[in-house]
Write a protein that holds these residues in place. Structure first.
Motif, PDB file in Angstrom:
ATOM      1  N   THR A  26     -13.361   2.408   3.673  1.00  0.00           N
ATOM      2  CA  THR A  26     -12.332   2.937   2.790  1.00  0.00           C
ATOM      3  C   THR A  26     -10.977   2.371   3.185  1.00  0.00           C
ATOM      4  O   THR A  26     -10.786   1.875   4.291  1.00  0.00           O
ATOM      5  CB  THR A  26     -12.278   4.471   2.883  1.00  0.00           C
ATOM      6  OG1 THR A  26     -12.042   4.832   4.244  1.00  0.00           O
ATOM      7  CG2 THR A  26     -13.565   5.084   2.396  1.00  0.00           C
ATOM      8  N   LYS A  27     -10.035   2.461   2.273  1.00  0.00           N
ATOM      9  CA  LYS A  27      -8.688   1.948   2.551  1.00  0.00           C
ATOM     10  C   LYS A  27      -8.026   2.746   3.671  1.00  0.00           C
ATOM     11  O   LYS A  27      -8.389   3.883   3.938  1.00  0.00           O
ATOM     12  CB  LYS A  27      -7.821   2.071   1.305  1.00  0.00           C
ATOM     13  CG  LYS A  27      -8.182   1.132   0.212  1.00  0.00           C
ATOM     14  CD  LYS A  27      -7.222   1.315  -0.926  1.00  0.00           C
ATOM     15  CE  LYS A  27      -7.565   0.381  -2.055  1.00  0.00           C
ATOM     16  NZ  LYS A  27      -6.638   0.541  -3.174  1.00  0.00           N
ATOM     17  N   ALA A  29      -5.237   5.046   5.315  1.00  0.00           N
ATOM     18  CA  ALA A  29      -4.677   6.270   4.726  1.00  0.00           C
ATOM     19  C   ALA A  29      -3.368   6.027   4.000  1.00  0.00           C
ATOM     20  O   ALA A  29      -3.124   6.602   2.936  1.00  0.00           O
ATOM     21  CB  ALA A  29      -4.486   7.318   5.820  1.00  0.00           C
ATOM     22  N   LYS A  31      -2.474   3.571   2.320  1.00  0.00           N
ATOM     23  CA  LYS A  31      -2.659   2.802   1.092  1.00  0.00           C
ATOM     24  C   LYS A  31      -3.292   3.615  -0.032  1.00  0.00           C
ATOM     25  O   LYS A  31      -3.518   3.098  -1.110  1.00  0.00           O
ATOM     26  CB  LYS A  31      -3.545   1.583   1.361  1.00  0.00           C
ATOM     27  CG  LYS A  31      -2.919   0.555   2.252  1.00  0.00           C
ATOM     28  CD  LYS A  31      -3.843  -0.622   2.389  1.00  0.00           C
ATOM     29  CE  LYS A  31      -3.250  -1.695   3.272  1.00  0.00           C
ATOM     30  NZ  LYS A  31      -4.163  -2.840   3.406  1.00  0.00           N
ATOM     31  N   THR A  32      -3.583   4.877   0.196  1.00  0.00           N
ATOM     32  CA  THR A  32      -4.284   5.676  -0.799  1.00  0.00           C
ATOM     33  C   THR A  32      -3.329   6.556  -1.588  1.00  0.00           C
ATOM     34  O   THR A  32      -2.259   6.935  -1.111  1.00  0.00           O
ATOM     35  CB  THR A  32      -5.337   6.573  -0.132  1.00  0.00           C
ATOM     36  OG1 THR A  32      -4.678   7.477   0.749  1.00  0.00           O
ATOM     37  CG2 THR A  32      -6.359   5.754   0.628  1.00  0.00           C
ATOM     38  N   THR A  33      -3.746   6.897  -2.793  1.00  0.00           N
ATOM     39  CA  THR A  33      -2.940   7.807  -3.610  1.00  0.00           C
ATOM     40  C   THR A  33      -3.075   9.235  -3.114  1.00  0.00           C
ATOM     41  O   THR A  33      -2.191  10.048  -3.374  1.00  0.00           O
ATOM     42  CB  THR A  33      -3.367   7.737  -5.082  1.00  0.00           C
ATOM     43  OG1 THR A  33      -4.762   8.013  -5.168  1.00  0.00           O
ATOM     44  CG2 THR A  33      -3.071   6.379  -5.673  1.00  0.00           C
ATOM     45  N   GLU A  34      -4.165   9.560  -2.399  1.00  0.00           N
ATOM     46  CA  GLU A  34      -4.296  10.923  -1.922  1.00  0.00           C
ATOM     47  C   GLU A  34      -3.233  11.257  -0.884  1.00  0.00           C
ATOM     48  O   GLU A  34      -2.806  12.400  -0.784  1.00  0.00           O
ATOM     49  CB  GLU A  34      -5.695  11.205  -1.396  1.00  0.00           C
ATOM     50  CG  GLU A  34      -6.087  10.434  -0.182  1.00  0.00           C
ATOM     51  CD  GLU A  34      -7.537  10.647   0.215  1.00  0.00           C
ATOM     52  OE1 GLU A  34      -7.902  10.133   1.279  1.00  0.00           O
ATOM     53  OE2 GLU A  34      -8.279  11.303  -0.504  1.00  0.00           O
ATOM     54  N   TYR A  72      -6.601  17.769   3.269  1.00  0.00           N
ATOM     55  CA  TYR A  72      -6.405  16.316   3.338  1.00  0.00           C
ATOM     56  C   TYR A  72      -7.261  15.712   4.451  1.00  0.00           C
ATOM     57  O   TYR A  72      -7.887  14.668   4.271  1.00  0.00           O
ATOM     58  CB  TYR A  72      -4.928  15.992   3.584  1.00  0.00           C
ATOM     59  CG  TYR A  72      -4.668  14.523   3.740  1.00  0.00           C
ATOM     60  CD1 TYR A  72      -4.692  13.679   2.647  1.00  0.00           C
ATOM     61  CD2 TYR A  72      -4.414  13.970   4.986  1.00  0.00           C
ATOM     62  CE1 TYR A  72      -4.468  12.323   2.782  1.00  0.00           C
ATOM     63  CE2 TYR A  72      -4.188  12.622   5.138  1.00  0.00           C
ATOM     64  CZ  TYR A  72      -4.212  11.804   4.025  1.00  0.00           C
ATOM     65  OH  TYR A  72      -3.997  10.457   4.170  1.00  0.00           O
ATOM     66  N   ARG A  76     -10.253  12.902   3.888  1.00  0.00           N
ATOM     67  CA  ARG A  76     -10.287  11.606   4.581  1.00  0.00           C
ATOM     68  C   ARG A  76     -11.555  11.463   5.405  1.00  0.00           C
ATOM     69  O   ARG A  76     -12.139  10.389   5.488  1.00  0.00           O
ATOM     70  CB  ARG A  76      -9.066  11.442   5.499  1.00  0.00           C
ATOM     71  CG  ARG A  76      -7.767  11.209   4.803  1.00  0.00           C
ATOM     72  CD  ARG A  76      -7.778  10.013   3.908  1.00  0.00           C
ATOM     73  NE  ARG A  76      -7.985   8.775   4.654  1.00  0.00           N
ATOM     74  CZ  ARG A  76      -8.281   7.610   4.093  1.00  0.00           C
ATOM     75  NH1 ARG A  76      -8.392   7.506   2.809  1.00  0.00           N
ATOM     76  NH2 ARG A  76      -8.453   6.543   4.840  1.00  0.00           N
ATOM     77  N   ALA A  79     -14.299  10.646   3.031  1.00  0.00           N
ATOM     78  CA  ALA A  79     -14.159   9.281   2.509  1.00  0.00           C
ATOM     79  C   ALA A  79     -14.642   8.248   3.511  1.00  0.00           C
ATOM     80  O   ALA A  79     -15.193   7.216   3.152  1.00  0.00           O
ATOM     81  CB  ALA A  79     -12.696   9.011   2.150  1.00  0.00           C
ATOM     82  N   LYS A  80     -14.463   8.535   4.787  1.00  0.00           N
ATOM     83  CA  LYS A  80     -14.862   7.585   5.815  1.00  0.00           C
ATOM     84  C   LYS A  80     -16.246   7.866   6.397  1.00  0.00           C
ATOM     85  O   LYS A  80     -16.718   7.137   7.258  1.00  0.00           O
ATOM     86  CB  LYS A  80     -13.842   7.588   6.958  1.00  0.00           C
ATOM     87  CG  LYS A  80     -12.524   6.983   6.553  1.00  0.00           C
ATOM     88  CD  LYS A  80     -11.600   6.945   7.752  1.00  0.00           C
ATOM     89  CE  LYS A  80     -10.384   6.125   7.461  1.00  0.00           C
ATOM     90  NZ  LYS A  80     -10.614   4.715   7.565  1.00  0.00           N
ATOM     91  N   TYR A  87     -11.911  -2.177   6.903  1.00  0.00           N
ATOM     92  CA  TYR A  87     -11.315  -2.623   5.648  1.00  0.00           C
ATOM     93  C   TYR A  87     -10.297  -3.713   5.969  1.00  0.00           C
ATOM     94  O   TYR A  87      -9.396  -3.502   6.764  1.00  0.00           O
ATOM     95  CB  TYR A  87     -10.623  -1.435   4.963  1.00  0.00           C
ATOM     96  CG  TYR A  87      -9.994  -1.790   3.652  1.00  0.00           C
ATOM     97  CD1 TYR A  87     -10.776  -1.911   2.511  1.00  0.00           C
ATOM     98  CD2 TYR A  87      -8.633  -1.993   3.543  1.00  0.00           C
ATOM     99  CE1 TYR A  87     -10.208  -2.241   1.309  1.00  0.00           C
ATOM    100  CE2 TYR A  87      -8.067  -2.326   2.352  1.00  0.00           C
ATOM    101  CZ  TYR A  87      -8.851  -2.435   1.229  1.00  0.00           C
ATOM    102  OH  TYR A  87      -8.291  -2.756   0.028  1.00  0.00           O
TER     103      TYR A  87
END
Length: 89
Positions: A26-27, A29, A31-34, A72, A76, A79-80, A87
């Motif tokens: 995953t990108k 942190a 770089k993410t919109t979240e 949050y 994350r 996501a990971k 990445y």
């Protein structure tokens, strides 16, 4: 990584070899919109606690910020959870 069974010679026993399957983690942190949504939500809660009358003070505001932070961190982590490769973008 995946394992593929191939035979080089007819009648020979299958040879197992691992092939590298391209994929990315995953990108990062930042770089993410979240992350942006998280920061805006925290700012919204803190600003609302300053603007609204005493019924919504510092204690509930920081409790909501804590809830947002835990949410949050869980998002994350999920996501990971399945990613194994770095990445590189």
């Amino acid at each position: 990584m995946t394992t593929r069974t191939t035979t080089d010679n007819v009648g020979a026993s299958p040879v197992r070899r691992e092939e590298h399957v391209p994929g990315t983690e995953t990108k990062a942190a930042f770089k993410t919109t979240e992350l942006i949504v998280y920061v805006l939500a925290v700012l919204g809660v803190l600003i609302a606690s300053m603007i609204v009358d005493n019924s919504f003070g510092a204690d509930p505001a920081w409790r909501y910020v804590t809830y947002l932070t835990v949410g949050y961190m869980i998002s994350r982590g999920l996501a990971k959870a399945g990613s194994r490769e770095p990445y590189r973008d």
